[in-house]
Design a protein around this motif. Structure first.
Motif: not given
Length: 275
Positions: A20-46
């Motif tokens: 996921t690549v996200s921008v936040y209103g608190a940062e005026n949508f000016s900075a990119l934040r990247c995060r990775t989550t393995r598919i198996e974690y999503i399937r486990r509800g984590q």
């Protein structure tokens, strides 16, 4: 307190994860934040079991991050110090960086050709050097060498068999030859085996030929093959080669009165071979 969030998703097939690549209103949508989550974690509800990426990078606008799915790379740009960095999509390790204020743009692309050299196994001298053209932006499934033949397969494309002696190119339809998981080459028999799932297939490099033999003695009187300078009457408007005409022959008839051979193949084409 209201928190505004915008993001986009990228599926990383190299390690079965969702980025996921996200921008936040608190940062005026000016900075990119990247995060990775393995598919198996999503399937486990984590979904919170992932971890952030590129935290050391300053991805504030006009900085950016781009994902190159074909080559398995990530490109980031830090406007703060005018530095481009390339990371591996498999484990997100830094591969190299380019720091130059004069660089205005970087494009990631797949080369349109692959340079190849044939060396003598005895002393390593270069016997032949050439480049083989590739389809742009298509992943190379494999490049294999079998005696004088070079086998090249790209994702979603036909298998290409190149004879490095004369650079004659033969293609096998991608619907007939699907990328195998393993090869075994039978050099003495000039055959090779392909393994895919639970299936094993045997392949050769020979085009078909028509042999004319004496009924009394069995002696071969004539041979029609792809290397012959034989007279071929093209079937209607289809202008295929002799080698193509000899592939997958399903019917053959000899006309004694005209001294001609008629062949039909699985493509529905009829060829007339005359002396």
């Amino acid at each position: 307190m209201l928190v505004f969030l915008q993001s986009f998703l990228f599926y990383n097939k190299n390690n079965e994860s969702l980025i996921t690549v996200s921008v936040y209103g608190a940062e005026n949508f000016s900075a990119l934040r990247c995060r990775t989550t393995r598919i198996e974690y999503i399937r486990r509800g984590q979904p919170d079991a992932g971890f952030p990426l590129f935290e050391t990078e300053s991805l504030k606008w006009p900085g950016f991050v781009e994902f190159d799915d074909v080559n398995g790379k990530v490109l980031t740009y830090s406007a703060q110090d005018s530095t481009y960095k390339v990371f591996d999509l498999k484990n997100y390790t830094l591969l190299y960086s380019v720091s130059d204020k004069n660089v205005q743009e970087i494009k990631i692309r797949t080369s349109s050709s692959v340079p190849l050299k044939i060396l003598s196994i005895e002393d390593g001298t270069v016997l032949k050097s050439f480049s083989h053209l590739l389809h742009r932006n298509k992943k190379v499934d494999f490049i294999e060498q079998f005696n004088e033949k070079l086998l090249v397969k790209q994702e979603g494309e036909n298998l290409q068999i190149l004879d490095v002696r004369n650079f004659q190119l033969t293609e096998v339809s991608r619907t007939e030859f699907m990328t195998p998981s393993a090869f075994i080459f039978l050099y003495e028999l000039q055959l090779f085996l392909t393994f895919r799932n639970r299936s094993v297939a045997v392949w050769n490099f020979r085009a078909g030929s028509i042999n004319v033999s004496s009924i009394l003695t069995g002696k071969c009187l004539a041979k029609i093959k792809s290397g012959n300078e034989c007279k071929e009457k093209k079937a209607w408007k289809f202008q295929n080669t002799v080698a193509e005409a000899l592939e997958d022959i399903t019917a053959l008839y000899y006309d004694e009165d005209r001294d001609e051979i008629y062949t039909g193949n699985r493509h529905g084409l009829v060829h007339v071979w005359s002396n």
